[in-house]
Write a protein that holds these residues in place. Structure first.
Motif, mmCIF file in Angstrom:
data_model
loop_
_atom_site.group_PDB
_atom_site.id
_atom_site.type_symbol
_atom_site.label_atom_id
_atom_site.label_comp_id
_atom_site.label_asym_id
_atom_site.label_seq_id
_atom_site.Cartn_x
_atom_site.Cartn_y
_atom_site.Cartn_z
ATOM 1 N N VAL A 560 8.629 47.237 -30.371
ATOM 2 C CA VAL A 560 9.685 47.230 -29.323
ATOM 3 C C VAL A 560 9.805 45.911 -29.213
ATOM 4 C CG1 VAL A 560 11.595 47.696 -27.324
ATOM 5 C CG2 VAL A 560 9.949 49.543 -29.043
ATOM 6 N N LEU A 561 10.880 45.181 -30.287
ATOM 7 C CA LEU A 561 10.628 43.608 -29.625
ATOM 8 C C LEU A 561 11.759 43.473 -28.461
ATOM 9 C CD1 LEU A 561 11.735 42.758 -33.377
ATOM 10 C CD2 LEU A 561 9.685 42.319 -32.386
ATOM 11 N N ASP A 562 11.056 42.135 -27.576
ATOM 12 C CA ASP A 562 11.591 41.621 -26.363
ATOM 13 C C ASP A 562 12.674 41.174 -26.683
ATOM 14 O OD1 ASP A 562 11.643 41.563 -23.411
ATOM 15 O OD2 ASP A 562 11.440 38.932 -24.237
ATOM 16 N N GLU A 563 14.194 41.378 -25.682
ATOM 17 C CA GLU A 563 15.374 40.920 -25.637
ATOM 18 C C GLU A 563 15.168 40.011 -24.476
ATOM 19 O OE1 GLU A 563 18.852 43.046 -26.786
ATOM 20 O OE2 GLU A 563 18.897 42.993 -28.881
ATOM 21 N N ASN A 564 15.742 39.094 -24.236
ATOM 22 C CA ASN A 564 15.897 38.571 -22.328
ATOM 23 C C ASN A 564 17.045 39.582 -21.500
ATOM 24 O OD1 ASN A 564 15.853 37.097 -20.487
ATOM 25 N ND2 ASN A 564 17.222 35.582 -20.903
ATOM 26 N N ASP A 565 16.709 40.543 -20.834
ATOM 27 C CA ASP A 565 17.237 41.566 -20.694
ATOM 28 C C ASP A 565 16.720 41.453 -18.565
ATOM 29 O OD1 ASP A 565 15.023 42.473 -20.880
ATOM 30 O OD2 ASP A 565 15.656 44.453 -21.144
ATOM 31 N N ASN A 566 16.129 40.949 -18.101
ATOM 32 C CA ASN A 566 15.553 40.757 -17.058
ATOM 33 C C ASN A 566 15.542 39.315 -16.232
ATOM 34 O OD1 ASN A 566 13.785 43.623 -15.987
ATOM 35 N ND2 ASN A 566 14.048 43.154 -18.443
ATOM 36 N N ALA A 567 15.969 39.462 -15.736
ATOM 37 C CA ALA A 567 16.663 38.045 -14.534
ATOM 38 C C ALA A 567 15.183 37.462 -13.936
ATOM 39 C CB ALA A 567 17.723 38.043 -13.879
ATOM 40 N N PRO A 568 14.329 36.492 -13.933
ATOM 41 C CA PRO A 568 13.709 36.223 -12.437
ATOM 42 C C PRO A 568 13.817 36.765 -11.778
ATOM 43 C CG PRO A 568 14.058 34.006 -14.033
ATOM 44 C CD PRO A 568 15.002 34.713 -14.327
ATOM 45 N N ALA A 597 10.141 39.546 -15.635
ATOM 46 C CA ALA A 597 9.829 40.811 -16.736
ATOM 47 C C ALA A 597 9.826 41.059 -17.992
ATOM 48 C CB ALA A 597 10.749 42.175 -16.283
ATOM 49 N N ASP A 598 10.651 40.164 -19.084
ATOM 50 C CA ASP A 598 10.274 40.238 -20.443
ATOM 51 C C ASP A 598 8.955 39.125 -20.598
ATOM 52 O OD1 ASP A 598 12.723 40.975 -20.179
ATOM 53 O OD2 ASP A 598 13.929 39.327 -19.826
ATOM 54 N N SER A 599 9.030 38.991 -21.969
ATOM 55 C CA SER A 599 7.950 38.793 -22.332
ATOM 56 C C SER A 599 8.495 37.283 -23.387
ATOM 57 C CB SER A 599 6.922 39.367 -22.807
ATOM 58 O OG SER A 599 7.563 39.641 -24.413
ATOM 59 N N GLY A 658 15.914 32.534 -22.224
ATOM 60 C CA GLY A 658 16.165 33.865 -23.283
ATOM 61 C C GLY A 658 17.257 33.292 -23.608
ATOM 62 N N GLU A 659 18.002 33.815 -24.261
ATOM 63 C CA GLU A 659 19.350 33.470 -24.844
ATOM 64 C C GLU A 659 20.551 34.429 -24.710
ATOM 65 O OE1 GLU A 659 20.888 30.437 -26.378
ATOM 66 O OE2 GLU A 659 19.191 29.684 -25.857
ATOM 67 N N PRO A 660 21.024 34.676 -24.276
ATOM 68 C CA PRO A 660 21.342 33.452 -23.193
ATOM 69 C C PRO A 660 20.213 33.549 -21.684
ATOM 70 C CG PRO A 660 23.517 35.711 -22.920
ATOM 71 C CD PRO A 660 21.769 35.750 -23.936
ATOM 72 N N ALA A 661 20.019 32.069 -21.433
ATOM 73 C CA ALA A 661 19.520 32.323 -19.968
ATOM 74 C C ALA A 661 19.623 32.954 -18.317
ATOM 75 C CB ALA A 661 19.611 30.762 -19.742
ATOM 76 N N LEU A 662 19.187 33.455 -18.495
ATOM 77 C CA LEU A 662 19.062 34.313 -16.849
ATOM 78 C C LEU A 662 18.586 33.686 -16.111
ATOM 79 C CD1 LEU A 662 18.107 37.973 -18.219
ATOM 80 C CD2 LEU A 662 21.063 36.716 -17.820
ATOM 81 N N THR A 663 19.722 33.119 -14.386
ATOM 82 C CA THR A 663 18.854 32.426 -13.477
ATOM 83 C C THR A 663 17.954 33.627 -12.089
ATOM 84 O OG1 THR A 663 20.979 31.656 -13.001
ATOM 85 C CG2 THR A 663 20.121 31.351 -14.481
#
Length: 796
Positions: A560-568, A597-599, A658-663
């Motif tokens: 399972v490849l990671d996506e940027n779905d968790n904000a800091p 929580a992402d990698s 990430g793309e897009p970045a979360l803040t």
């Protein structure tokens, strides 16, 4: 020559003492130079070979050679010898070939004139060229041919042409030698009869049929030391006479002939050879007699010796014929040879065998045991004797054989194991052949179909497959297609697919994926979460429809490849922070802590100061604080002064890559005090959750509370560490007990490591301990800096 030399020396002394009498000295010089000096040199001498000290022998001083224009003169041969003007030595300048200079003359010399000027003198020098053995004997022809009749008697002579040698004397005295043979010897010229020629002498009679040609080697050697040789090849051809009878290959020929042979049928070819040649060896054939009388039944070709049928043969009338044949050559007088032909008449084999096949057991299952009877075969032949004796055979390279059960009865049985997947059917040809000459035969074909049994399990192309799927996929998404091949047929080859069920954590595997039973397509039943499940490893089973069914498994690894779905996410801290106004630039006063929580890049955090409090108060001037881009540490940018507001409210933006970045944002409250108390920082939850600022307590109270807290925490940590070390079982690592809790890995000042969490069940394969991961980015922070940051975090 010594007297001339003394006279020359005397005249030279007179020349020194009486320089005024030039004319007299010139006359004396001419008289002195009239003598002659002789030297000797071998031919073919190398360049620079010493010949003689010519200057010394002529009575000339070395120093006078150049001033007096010393030189050699020779008609056409001046380049063969030369004088070294430095030492007055006469030496060989180029190759001297005596045979080229003088041919075969007994004497050979070079005549030189030595001329010197001032006063003019001429000397005569003679150089004898000695012969060396540098020329081998040479025959005028490379080979000599002689034709001698085989009727020649022994002691006959045959002249030969001798060799010549360009040398002279002993170097040109030749001797001859003939190669070893039994027919000829060599006769040489002698001093008694010098006119006698070199010749061959016949020792014994020649036989052309035995030895049609002889090859001899004649060698000539000169008398030099070492001797040189030359050779000539002698070819002796032997001429034929009619001295041999024609001879047949066999004295008796035996032939078997079928009674149904038609006219002009070839019977046999007799062959007679005559060892003579030409007309003496040409042979003709003729029939002498045929017994019993039947001359009209056979003919003989007089040129090639072929015997052919000329009538109708009858086995019942005559079973044997005896024919006398004569062969005659064309010599004068002619000579003849004889032979006998025995012809045996055989019964005609005019009936072919017959084959009958019964009791077929087809189709044949591929698991049939060897030696199983497949069919019964019987054969028959209407002829008699050998013509009626029948033998049977089957096609080679088939797993079947014939077993004789009784005379002319056979069983077709299985000889070896069958494999329908290799060969699905066999064409078996049974051949019956009788014993006739020529034999007659008959064939019967049996087509054996091999029936399939379920003896092959479905097989995957490889035992393990790996696929990659991005998290948050749509439910029911196709992941991959698995295919297994079964070489069996029909139902035994119909493959169905199913999951090998197991537990993935607290849930069943079938809640994550499914496989289509017929196509082998694998689908994801729900969105996958990289943070919960990095690797889903399971097995898919392939089963055929045979009885009993056979199957095999394949392992499928789904990453399972990671996506940027968790904000800091910000970690909670204290309520406020006291900052002494006496701090200078570069001091750390607080720190914002956050995790993602992402990698990988999706968990790599950076910090940015959005609303410096001092900047708003000073109307855009540079604020007194800044935040580390990758560490989250808040430090002073300059020395604090009275103009800075006592209450500082900092807004920090935390952003991943990430793309897009979360803040996420954090509010940090700082209080500037006059004393040197250690500051205490706090990072709040996302903006909007910050409460009202708390009142500041007395400085001394804060100092006492901080010291007590740090001391108590240190003692408690030491006690807990000792207890864990004593209670931990052998071989269990320090990090094994914390596998279920989130572990924070924080970055250094230059951002060498990302902040990420290590979760339980990140890799769910059903086997082995859980796996963790840590993404590294440009490591380059020293241990000293990390220890300083750690100390700062503890004090905060």
């Amino acid at each position: 020559m010594s007297m001339s030399y003394a006279m020359f020396r005397s005249q030279r002394r007179g020349l020194v003492s009486q320089r005024l009498l030039m004319s007299l000295l010139l006359l004396a010089a001419w008289e002195t130079g009239s003598g002659q000096i002789r030297y000797s040199v071998p031919e073919e001498a190398k360049h620079g070979t010493f010949v003689g000290r010519i200057a010394q022998d002529l009575g000339l001083e070395l120093a006078e050679l150049v001033p007096r224009l010393f030189r050699l003169a020779s008609k056409g041969r001046g380049d063969l010898l030369e004088v070294n003007l430095q030492n007055g030595i006469l030496f060989v300048n180029s190759r001297i070939d005596r045979e080229e200079l003088c041919g075969r003359s007994a004497e050979c010399s070079l005549h030189l004139e030595v001329i010197v000027d001032r006063p003019l003198q001429v000397f005569h020098v003679e150089v004898e060229v000695r012969d060396i053995n540098d020329n081998p004997p040479v025959f005028s022809l490379r080979e000599q041919k002689l034709l001698i009749s085989e009727s020649k008697q022994p002691d006959s002579h045959f002249p030969l042409e001798g060799a010549s040698d360009a040398d002279i004397g002993e170097n040109a005295q030749l001797t001859y030698k003939l190669s070893q043979n039994e027919y000829f010897s060599l006769e040489l010229p002698t001093s008694i009869k010098p006119s006698k020629r070199l010749s061959l002498t016949l020792k014994k009679s020649l036989d052309r049929e035995k030895t049609p040609e002889l090859s001899l080697l004649l060698t000539a050697a000169d008398g030099g030391k070492p001797a040189l040789t030359g050779t000539v090849q002698l070819f002796v051809g032997v001429l034929d006479i009619n001295d041999n009878d024609p001879e047949f290959d066999q004295s008796e020929y035996k032939v078997r002939l079928m009674e149904n042979a038609v006219k002009e049928t070839f019977v046999i070819k007799v062959n007679a050879t005559d060892r003579d040649e030409g007309v003496n060896g040409e042979v003709t054939y003729s029939l002498r007699s045929i017994k019993p009388s039947g001359k009209q039944l056979f003919t003989l070709d007089e040129n090639n010796g072929e015997v052919r049928v000329n009538g109708t043969l009858d086995y019942e009338e005559n079973k044997f014929y005896e024919i006398e044949v004569e062969a005659t050559d064309k010599g004068n007088p002619p000579m003849a040879g004889h032979c006998t032909i025995w012809i045996e008449i055989l019964d005609a084999n005019d009936n072919a065998p017959e084959i009958t096949v019964t009791s077929l057991s087809l189709p044949l299952p591929e698991d049939t045991e060897p030696n199983t009877v497949i069919a019964l075969i019987s054969v028959s032949d209407q002829d008699s004797g050998a013509n009626g004796q029948v033998t049977c055979s089957v096609t080679p390279n088939v797993p079947f054989k014939l077993v004789s059960t009784f005379k002319n009865y056979y069983s077709l049985v299985l000889d070896s194991a069958l494999d329908r997947e290799s060969v699905p059917s066999y064409g078996v040809v049974v051949t019956a052949r009788d014993g006739g000459s020529p034999p007659l035969s008959a064939t019967a074909s049996v087509w054996v179909e091999v029936a399939d049994v379920n003896d092959n399990a479905p097989a995957f192309a490889q035992p393990e497959h790996t696929v990659f799927v991005r998290e948050n996929n749509a439910p029911g998404r196709h992941i991959c297609t698995l295919s297994a091949r079964d070489p069996d047929a029909q139902e035994n080859a119909r493959v169905s697919y199913s999951l090998v069920e197991r537990r993935v954590g607290e849930r069943a595997l079938s809640s994550y994926v499914s496989v289509h039973a017929e196509s082998g397509r694998v689908f994801a039943l729900q969105p996958l979460d990289h943070e919960e499940l990095e690797l889903l490893q399971f097995q898919v089973s392939a089963r055929d429809a045979g009885v009993p069914p056979l199957g095999s498994n394949v392992t499928l690894q789904v990453f399972v490849l990671d996506e940027n779905d968790n904000a800091p996410a910000l970690l909670p801290g204290g309520a406020g922070e006291l900052v002494p106004r006496s701090l200078g630039a570069g001091h750390v006063v607080a720190k914002v802590r956050a995790v993602d929580a992402d990698s990988g890049y999706n968990a790599w955090l950076s910090y940015e100061l959005l609303q410096p409090a001092a900047a708003a108060a000073a109307g855009g001037a540079r604020g007194p604080f800044r935040v580390g881009l990758y560490t989250g540490e808040i430090s002073t940018t300059r020395a604090l002064d009275e103009a800075d507001a006592p209450r500082q409210r900092l807004l920090v933006l935390v952003k991943d890559h990430g793309e897009p970045a979360l803040t996420a944002t954090a509010t940090v409250l700082l209080s500037l005090v006059e004393s040197g108390l250690a500051p205490r920082a706090s990072s709040r939850a996302p903006e909007g959750a910050a409460g009202a600022p708390t009142a500041l307590l007395d400085v001394n109270v804060y100092l006492i509370v901080a010291i007590c807290a740090v001391s108590s925490l240190l003692v408690l940590t030491l006690l807990l560490y000792v207890a864990l070390r004593c209670a931990a079982p052998p071989g269990e690592g320090a990090g094994a007990g914390a596998a279920g809790k989130p572990a924070l890995v924080c970055a250094s000042a230059v951002g060498s490591w990302s902040c990420s969490q290590q979760r339980r069940q990140r890799v769910c394969s059903g086997e082995g301990p859980p796996k963790t991961d840590l993404m590294a980015f440009s490591p380059g922070v020293s241990q000293t800096e990390e220890s300083l940051h750690s100390s700062s975090e503890v004090s905060h």
